[in-house]
Structures are given as C-alpha cells and as structure tokens.
Design a protein around this motif. Sequence first.
Motif, PDB file in Angstrom:
ATOM      1  N   THR A   1       5.377 -20.158  73.401  1.00  0.00           N
ATOM      2  CA  THR A   1       5.924 -20.862  72.241  1.00  0.00           C
ATOM      3  C   THR A   1       6.082 -19.908  71.054  1.00  0.00           C
ATOM      4  OG1 THR A   1       4.686 -22.773  73.023  1.00  0.00           O
ATOM      5  CG2 THR A   1       5.670 -22.936  70.845  1.00  0.00           C
ATOM      6  N   LEU A   2       5.077 -19.060  70.893  1.00  0.00           N
ATOM      7  CA  LEU A   2       5.128 -18.067  69.823  1.00  0.00           C
ATOM      8  C   LEU A   2       6.383 -17.208  69.952  1.00  0.00           C
ATOM      9  CD1 LEU A   2       3.154 -17.512  67.569  1.00  0.00           C
ATOM     10  CD2 LEU A   2       2.020 -15.833  69.025  1.00  0.00           C
ATOM     11  N   GLY A   3       6.647 -16.785  71.200  1.00  0.00           N
ATOM     12  CA  GLY A   3       7.813 -15.937  71.429  1.00  0.00           C
ATOM     13  C   GLY A   3       9.104 -16.642  71.065  1.00  0.00           C
ATOM     14  N   VAL A   4       9.245 -17.867  71.556  1.00  0.00           N
ATOM     15  CA  VAL A   4      10.505 -18.566  71.279  1.00  0.00           C
ATOM     16  C   VAL A   4      10.598 -18.909  69.795  1.00  0.00           C
ATOM     17  CG1 VAL A   4       9.953 -21.022  71.624  1.00  0.00           C
ATOM     18  CG2 VAL A   4      12.145 -20.112  72.387  1.00  0.00           C
ATOM     19  N   GLY A   5       9.443 -19.020  69.136  1.00  0.00           N
ATOM     20  CA  GLY A   5       9.444 -19.267  67.694  1.00  0.00           C
ATOM     21  C   GLY A   5      10.206 -18.183  66.941  1.00  0.00           C
ATOM     22  N   PHE A   6       9.970 -16.936  67.313  1.00  0.00           N
ATOM     23  CA  PHE A   6      10.683 -15.819  66.664  1.00  0.00           C
ATOM     24  C   PHE A   6      12.191 -16.004  66.800  1.00  0.00           C
ATOM     25  CE2 PHE A   6       6.605 -13.761  66.743  1.00  0.00           C
ATOM     26  CZ  PHE A   6       6.659 -12.803  65.739  1.00  0.00           C
ATOM     27  N   VAL A   7      12.611 -16.344  68.035  1.00  0.00           N
ATOM     28  CA  VAL A   7      14.042 -16.477  68.296  1.00  0.00           C
ATOM     29  C   VAL A   7      14.615 -17.671  67.540  1.00  0.00           C
ATOM     30  CG1 VAL A   7      15.675 -17.108  70.099  1.00  0.00           C
ATOM     31  CG2 VAL A   7      14.038 -15.286  70.501  1.00  0.00           C
ATOM     32  N   ILE A   8      13.870 -18.782  67.515  1.00  0.00           N
ATOM     33  CA  ILE A   8      14.363 -19.976  66.827  1.00  0.00           C
ATOM     34  C   ILE A   8      14.502 -19.704  65.330  1.00  0.00           C
ATOM     35  CG2 ILE A   8      13.763 -22.357  66.200  1.00  0.00           C
ATOM     36  CD1 ILE A   8      12.626 -22.709  69.001  1.00  0.00           C
ATOM     37  N   LEU A   9      13.609 -18.890  64.773  1.00  0.00           N
ATOM     38  CA  LEU A   9      13.711 -18.559  63.348  1.00  0.00           C
ATOM     39  C   LEU A   9      15.044 -17.900  63.018  1.00  0.00           C
ATOM     40  CD1 LEU A   9      10.276 -17.197  62.108  1.00  0.00           C
ATOM     41  CD2 LEU A   9      11.418 -19.315  61.483  1.00  0.00           C
ATOM     42  N   THR A  10      15.570 -17.121  63.972  1.00  0.00           N
ATOM     43  CA  THR A  10      16.848 -16.452  63.707  1.00  0.00           C
ATOM     44  C   THR A  10      18.024 -17.407  63.871  1.00  0.00           C
ATOM     45  OG1 THR A  10      17.314 -15.791  65.987  1.00  0.00           O
ATOM     46  CG2 THR A  10      15.937 -14.308  64.694  1.00  0.00           C
ATOM     47  N   GLY A  11      17.726 -18.654  64.269  1.00  0.00           N
ATOM     48  CA  GLY A  11      18.807 -19.599  64.533  1.00  0.00           C
ATOM     49  C   GLY A  11      19.262 -19.541  65.980  1.00  0.00           C
ATOM     50  N   GLY A  12      18.546 -18.795  66.810  1.00  0.00           N
ATOM     51  CA  GLY A  12      18.912 -18.665  68.213  1.00  0.00           C
ATOM     52  C   GLY A  12      18.057 -19.552  69.100  1.00  0.00           C
ATOM     53  N   ILE A  13      18.165 -19.323  70.408  1.00  0.00           N
ATOM     54  CA  ILE A  13      17.396 -20.092  71.383  1.00  0.00           C
ATOM     55  C   ILE A  13      17.205 -19.193  72.592  1.00  0.00           C
ATOM     56  CG2 ILE A  13      19.396 -21.089  72.611  1.00  0.00           C
ATOM     57  CD1 ILE A  13      16.575 -23.337  71.609  1.00  0.00           C
ATOM     58  N   ASP A  14      16.119 -19.394  73.328  1.00  0.00           N
ATOM     59  CA  ASP A  14      15.957 -18.642  74.569  1.00  0.00           C
ATOM     60  C   ASP A  14      15.659 -19.616  75.702  1.00  0.00           C
ATOM     61  OD1 ASP A  14      15.450 -16.992  76.667  1.00  0.00           O
ATOM     62  OD2 ASP A  14      14.179 -15.606  75.546  1.00  0.00           O
ATOM     63  N   LEU A  15      16.634 -19.811  76.574  1.00  0.00           N
ATOM     64  CA  LEU A  15      16.470 -20.730  77.700  1.00  0.00           C
ATOM     65  C   LEU A  15      15.945 -20.016  78.932  1.00  0.00           C
ATOM     66  CD1 LEU A  15      19.780 -22.750  77.370  1.00  0.00           C
ATOM     67  CD2 LEU A  15      17.503 -23.378  76.592  1.00  0.00           C
ATOM     68  N   SER A  16      15.765 -18.695  78.849  1.00  0.00           N
ATOM     69  CA  SER A  16      15.430 -17.930  80.049  1.00  0.00           C
ATOM     70  C   SER A  16      13.928 -17.735  80.220  1.00  0.00           C
ATOM     71  CB  SER A  16      16.123 -16.569  79.997  1.00  0.00           C
ATOM     72  OG  SER A  16      15.507 -15.764  79.016  1.00  0.00           O
ATOM     73  N   ILE A  17      13.131 -18.291  79.309  1.00  0.00           N
ATOM     74  CA  ILE A  17      11.699 -17.986  79.313  1.00  0.00           C
ATOM     75  C   ILE A  17      11.043 -18.303  80.654  1.00  0.00           C
ATOM     76  CG2 ILE A  17       9.486 -18.696  78.318  1.00  0.00           C
ATOM     77  CD1 ILE A  17      10.964 -18.957  75.642  1.00  0.00           C
ATOM     78  N   GLY A  18      11.323 -19.499  81.201  1.00  0.00           N
ATOM     79  CA  GLY A  18      10.702 -19.886  82.466  1.00  0.00           C
ATOM     80  C   GLY A  18      11.066 -18.918  83.577  1.00  0.00           C
ATOM     81  N   SER A  19      12.319 -18.475  83.601  1.00  0.00           N
ATOM     82  CA  SER A  19      12.749 -17.551  84.644  1.00  0.00           C
ATOM     83  C   SER A  19      12.140 -16.172  84.444  1.00  0.00           C
ATOM     84  CB  SER A  19      14.274 -17.438  84.656  1.00  0.00           C
ATOM     85  OG  SER A  19      14.842 -18.671  85.016  1.00  0.00           O
ATOM     86  N   VAL A  20      11.945 -15.768  83.195  1.00  0.00           N
ATOM     87  CA  VAL A  20      11.281 -14.492  82.936  1.00  0.00           C
ATOM     88  C   VAL A  20       9.817 -14.574  83.371  1.00  0.00           C
ATOM     89  CG1 VAL A  20      10.560 -12.862  81.137  1.00  0.00           C
ATOM     90  CG2 VAL A  20      12.854 -13.818  81.083  1.00  0.00           C
ATOM     91  N   VAL A  21       9.186 -15.724  83.120  1.00  0.00           N
ATOM     92  CA  VAL A  21       7.812 -15.937  83.594  1.00  0.00           C
ATOM     93  C   VAL A  21       7.776 -15.742  85.112  1.00  0.00           C
ATOM     94  CG1 VAL A  21       6.062 -17.723  83.999  1.00  0.00           C
ATOM     95  CG2 VAL A  21       7.046 -17.435  81.718  1.00  0.00           C
ATOM     96  N   CYS A  22       8.718 -16.369  85.791  1.00  0.00           N
ATOM     97  CA  CYS A  22       8.764 -16.301  87.250  1.00  0.00           C
ATOM     98  C   CYS A  22       8.996 -14.866  87.722  1.00  0.00           C
ATOM     99  CB  CYS A  22       9.878 -17.217  87.754  1.00  0.00           C
ATOM    100  SG  CYS A  22      10.205 -17.061  89.509  1.00  0.00           S
ATOM    101  N   LEU A  23      10.010 -14.231  87.154  1.00  0.00           N
ATOM    102  CA  LEU A  23      10.348 -12.871  87.572  1.00  0.00           C
ATOM    103  C   LEU A  23       9.183 -11.929  87.314  1.00  0.00           C
ATOM    104  CD1 LEU A  23      12.469 -10.864  88.608  1.00  0.00           C
ATOM    105  CD2 LEU A  23      13.328 -10.657  86.271  1.00  0.00           C
ATOM    106  N   SER A  24       8.501 -12.099  86.196  1.00  0.00           N
ATOM    107  CA  SER A  24       7.378 -11.226  85.865  1.00  0.00           C
ATOM    108  C   SER A  24       6.217 -11.451  86.822  1.00  0.00           C
ATOM    109  CB  SER A  24       6.903 -11.482  84.435  1.00  0.00           C
ATOM    110  OG  SER A  24       7.985 -11.369  83.551  1.00  0.00           O
TER     111      SER A  24
END
Lengths: 510, 352
Positions: free
Chosen positions: B45-68
């Motif tokens: 959540t902290l990570g996506v918070g940074f992106v949301i602050l810029t007005g963006g969004i990150d939908l890939s987090i779950g897939s990055v979790v999986c890939l990692s």
Amino acid sequence: MSDRAEPAVALLEAREISKSFLGAKALSGAGFFIRQGEIVALIGENGAGKSTLMKILAGIHQPDSGSLYLDGNPIQLKGPDDAIRRGIVLIHQELNLADNLSIAENMVLGREPTWGGPLGLVDRSATVRITREALAKVGSLLLPETPVGQLPPGQKQLVEIARALSLDARILIMDEPTSSLSQQETDRLIEVMEELKSRKVSIVYISHRLSEVSRVADRVVALRDGKNSGELARGEITHDAMVRLMVGRDLAGIERPQTQFGKELLKVEALRHAGSAAGGVSFAVREGEVVCMAGLVGAGRTEIAETLYGIRPMVGGRVEISGAGFLPGKPSEAIRRGLLLVPEDRRNHGLILAESIRGNISLPNLRMLSRFGIVSPRLENRMADDGISELGIRTTGPAKPAGQLSGGNQQKVVLARWLAAKPSVLILDEPTRGVDVGAKGDIYRMIEQLTARGVGVLMISSDLEEVLRLSDRILVLHEHAIAGELARGEMSEEAVMRLATGSASGRAAS
Amino acid sequence: MNRVLGVLAVVAVIYFGLMSSDPQARSPENHQNLERRIGEWGILTLGVGFVILTGGIDLSIGSVVCLSAVGFGLILENNGSPPLAFMVILASGALIGLVHGLLITRLNLQPFIVTLCGLFIYRGLAQLLTQVRFDVLAGGLGRGWPEGSRILRDSSRNIGLSQPENLAWLTAIQKGNLPLGEWTGIVWLDIPNPLVLFAMLAIAAFLLLECGAFGRRVYALGFNEQAARYAGINTSAHKVACYVICSTLAALGGILFLVKVPSAAPASAGNWFELYAITGAVLGGFSLRGGEGSVLGLALGTAILPLLRSLVIFAGIPSDLEFMVIGFALLLGTVADELLRRGSFGKVRGTG
C-alpha cells in the motif's frame, strides 16, 4: 453619494442586498440598477463584492436579504438557467468553455438544434449558421469547426462573449471581459458593446482597466467593502475620481527615475521556437532596466518568455546570462542562473492552489531550505514571513491555501517565491491582469525596488497604460518578430499600436 | 488531519466490532495474524501510495509480487545465494518501476494502460519462467544442445522455497516477532516483524514525503503538474522515482510472500493484491486525482481491510460475502469522505 439617479425606469434593480459566505460578509446592503440600453461599469478593489453582486444578479447566488426587480416586478432567480430564460446572461471571469469541443459545439451547448424528431440528431448546418452569426457579432473570423482548446485566451473570451450574444441576452453581465484581450480586441469589444447598446441591450461591466471604463460607461457604480461607495454620471467619470471611490484615497503616483543601466544581464540572439518567425528574436536586458514586450495577443510574447525559461523547446539561437552562455531547456537550470518567470496563467501555472502560501513560496527554493533532503520548518517559515511582509500579502497567516486569496494576493505569492530565489532577470508575463488597483501599485513598487537593486525586468503586458508607465524600453512584437523598439522619448500609445498592428513595419518593408 | 481522525474512528469502530464478535477474535494469536497481514499489505500500500500521489496508478503490483516470488524461488532452486537472490529481485522490481515511469513520462502513456499491460505481462512471464528447465538451458549454452533436449516443461508449476536452512534471516523477518513481549512479559507486545518492517518503511516514507523536499515536489506535481514545472521541478524524474519505489516495494512483498507460504502458484499468487493496496490507500485518504494523502492515514487505511476480513470470519458472515463487505466498505468510506469534505471546505472558507 446618496442622491442617486432615479431608478424609476430601471430594467433590473437590486435593493439592499446582503450576502455572507459562512460568516464572511461579502455584501451588506448593496444596491444596483440598470436601465434599458445602458452600459454601467461596476468598479471596486478585489474583495469589494463586485463578483458576488453580479452572481446574485445572474442567479448563481441567492441573496441572504434584499430583493431583485425585473421590469419593476419583484423576482426570485432560482438559478443561472432561470436568469438566462429571463434574458440575464453572465460571462464568467474564468472562461467556461469546453476545450475538447469545437467553437460551434460550445456555442450551442445545452441547446443544440436538432432534427429527426425523437432521435434528436444534432443539426450541423444550423449549428454552424448560429455560430457564424454569433462570431460575426464580435467581428471574429474564426472557423466554427476550430477546437476551442487551440485558441489563445483572447480568442476564447471573444467566443464566450459571442455565445452570450447568441442567447439573446437583454442584460449582459461581463466580469472582466477585457482582462485577457489585446488592445485591438478590446477596441472591437467596445464597438460591440456600443452596437448592443444601440439595440437596447443593457450591459453590466466589471473592469480594472479604468481607461476603458471611462470610454464606454454611461454610469459608474463603485463598491467598497460590500457597500456602495458612490456613483459617477457620464460627465464625472475620470480616472482619479474612480480611484478615489474604489480605494478611498488617491493612489500614490509612481515615477521611474531616469537611471543609468549597468551591463547586459540577458542577451538573446536569434532565439527561435517551433512557432517562430524565420529570423527569431534578438534583444538584451540590462541591469536595472525594465524592458516591456508589447504587442497583440498572439504576437508571440509569452512563447519567447516560455522558451527562455525552458518550458518550450528552443529550436535555434544563442542566449547569454551575465555574459556566460546559457542553454534554455530546463526551468530548474534557468532558476539556478537567476532567470525567473512569473507565468501568465496564475491559477494553472503560477500556483499550487491547494498548497499554503508558505508552501508555494518555498516550492522552487526547497534546496536552500533543506539539509539532507529534509525541509527546515524554521527556515521555511522565515522565508514565507519575509515574503508576506515584503510584498504586503493580505492573509490571516502563511498556512492559508493560495486558492483562497484574491487575484492580487495570489500574484504577490508568485512574486514572493522569486524574490526569495534571488533573481538576476525577472520575466513578468501579464503581472497585473485581474489584479485590483491597490495590489497593482504594490507590484509596481516591487518592480521599482528590484530594478534599483540591479535586477533586470522583462515584462509582457497588454495594458498600454502600464507599459508606458513602467518601461525604460519597449519591444513591440508583431507576428513573432520584433517590429520595432521604442526608447523613453519615443513612447506613445499610437507608436506602440502602429508597430503592433504591423502598419509601421509594413510601410518600412514596402 | 481531520481526515486522519476520521479514518482512525472507522478503524476503531471496526476493531471494537471485531472484538465483541467472538472471544477467539480477542486472542493474542488473532492479533498477531492481523498485525502480520497489515504489515505485509502495508508494504504494498505504501508503494502504491507514492504512485497515487503523482496522480497515477499501479495495477501491476499483484503480478510483480507473483513474478518476484517465483523469481526468488527459482534463483534459490538453482543454487543462487539468498542475499544475491534478494538483491536481484529488488533490483528487478526497481527496473520494472523504471520502465513504467519512463513509458509514462517519456511517451506520455497513461499509467492505467502501462501498468495494466504490466499486470498481464509479469504474470505471464512468471508462468513462463516456471516452465524453463534452467539446467538444460545452462548445459546447452555451455556444451551445445544435447539431441532432443527441451528447454520448456509442458506446463507451469508451483515454485517452493528450497534451501530454507540458508534463509534463517529472511524467515526471521517474515515469521519472527519483535520480542518486546518476552522482555516485558506482556504478550500483546510481541509485534510480528512484517509490521515492524512496515512501520520502519512508513517512517522513512513519512520523512521523505512529509518532511522532505522530495515529498513537497511530489505533492505539488500531483496537484498541478504544470504549475510544478513552472516552479522548476523536474516532474518526470520525480514521477519515475515514485514508480520505482512502488515496484521495488512490490518485489519485496513478493519475497515475503514466498517465505511465508512457502510456495507460489504462478497463476494465482498475488492475485488482487494491487486492488487491496489501492483500496487501503484510498480508504486512508489518498485521492486518485493526486496530490492528496498522508502516510499516517495510509497506515490506518491499510488496517481496514484485514480487520474487515477478520470480522467477516468471526461474526459468522458467510465468507462468500467477503468481497461484498469490502466493496460496500470502500463505497461508504468514499461517500462519507465526500460529504465530510464538503462540510469542512465550507468551514475553511468561512474562517478565511
């Protein structure tokens, strides 16, 4: 002045209007009337209640107390659409056009002519016809299909006015209609206003440009602190009389002392951007000098400023700051070299509206306020307090969001930010647009102080009065090229306008 | 600040609801589970918070979790050292964020689209990687391909955690506690390490965002990117940095995921995690328009979903209804926030 003209023949009248916004009094017992076919100018400093009164007349706000009369009958306006149905149309200070739609689509928005009965298909040819007629009324030759987003602010304003005219307004309320118009467009607008007047349309007109007011107004109504502070009939309208009614005192005159200028701070040779004329522009600004760029809207003045500052890509040319080469391209680099820009569009480019006064002043100066990336609250507060006192920003404190300030105070916040950054060359793009008389004086004084300290000022202004008053030298632009340069002794409105409209350079070329 | 108090009140109400639902809910074990989950999700959540602050969004987090998770397991499986694997995975996460950021700032692509593509690509890549026979591949590269050898298995497979004996430090981070309880004798103070890690990261984020110059610039560009540019801010660099932080934290989340489970199914590991992370940030007061939100609010917002899920279990609500409960919670939160905002905005104007 209690002996007001008899409002027996008033078309629209407001009596004893009071209005508060959650405790803050905007109007207390203000009155206003307008006759058919009359042009009434409403003047007053920012915060005097002009816009609130106009919004009440246009049905956007409902008064807390007081009453409205149309044709002598009491009315209650339920909303702006109700007002429009009764023939009262307000043109907003902030333009209300959809940038993604064409001029024609904006013109008929919400009342599109249709065909095909229940299908409600938009009748394109009727749309275009309505648009052509409306644009013709303001003397505009724009194509109805042009997307509004491509128009400069001056042209958008004309479209906005054309739209109001096409609504068959009996009473047209214009909130600073000329603030973003060039001299030529302003002249055209005044012609339009007079034409409308002869067709018995009444016009309420708010403006800070007193020279215009004295040209067009049949009557001037002044507000101060939410109350009527006086009225002037046709013969009494003078610049000084209006200023007295607005500020309650005479404005201190500002005389620029003749000074010797120092070395060249900014030297620009054949600067070109994507929309430039072939040879680009060349000029210089010296220590302690105020150089004004005059010209019509669209002459390319803002583009030059933005190219120097690094917002627009530079295509060719050479720039020197204090004798050393400078490659425009990054605002951060321009700031480092002391080349600073106060942008034209204060609300969208100049300020973060949700951010505090303090945060707006510190934003470009964070590096000098931080250690290891952490901003020192002490240093930041000191910078904000210095800016607030130096420029006389009227606020309850440095934590107030910039969006809640009046136009003049917002502009002072932008200026305060750059004073803290130690300017070498300060570029001011329309610094007093939409700024009230008092704040204008403060901004002029600040320019004086800066130049006295050796700062070079490059100013863009469409207010000729201001240009003539402040400039040590005037560069007149016409179609992205410098059409001429006027030194102190050669300056006059006519000389500027001749160069700006291309008539002087045209003669030279032929 | 008002908004943080609002979120705190919501957290408190749900918490007391949970506590009164069942004696089991009050047990130290349940608290430990909750705290662990809050920590794990909080990092994302902290990570996506940074992106949301810029007005963006990150939908890939779950897939990055999986890939990692898959990548980490595979490196260990092929006898990579755990610290090396750890660094490689974090660096890969950073690289993914860098690519997102550059696509968004240089090509002006929309964050939604870029990271939506990422959502598909990284999961697909994870599935592909589990099919690769690295021994054959390495052998082939070294000595030429043996006749008839195949580099890919027929289907993807789950990746388990091999050589756990070398992972004591990671296991300690994932499964251990801050032994405050042991020292003081108060069992409640045994705080799971993931929550401790989250708290440390949150403090770092707080310093960066709310005390630092970096944060000022990010808030400014999130609220009005043009004005930030005119103020001399390198808006692209700051945006890219936020995407890098987001994906790096997602990669860290992936490693913790594998160590915990300890097996990752490439088709399902990390499913929905991006949405949980975004939900947590939004419930914590982040505006998807950008430029709005505080780290403290985010930390509290993160707690809401785990608490709700626990409440669903202990209050005897059929677990099939869990998604509905979450959806309504988010909707209610958003509606309440909008109504409160209208009220408080008026107040602010009145005093001005």
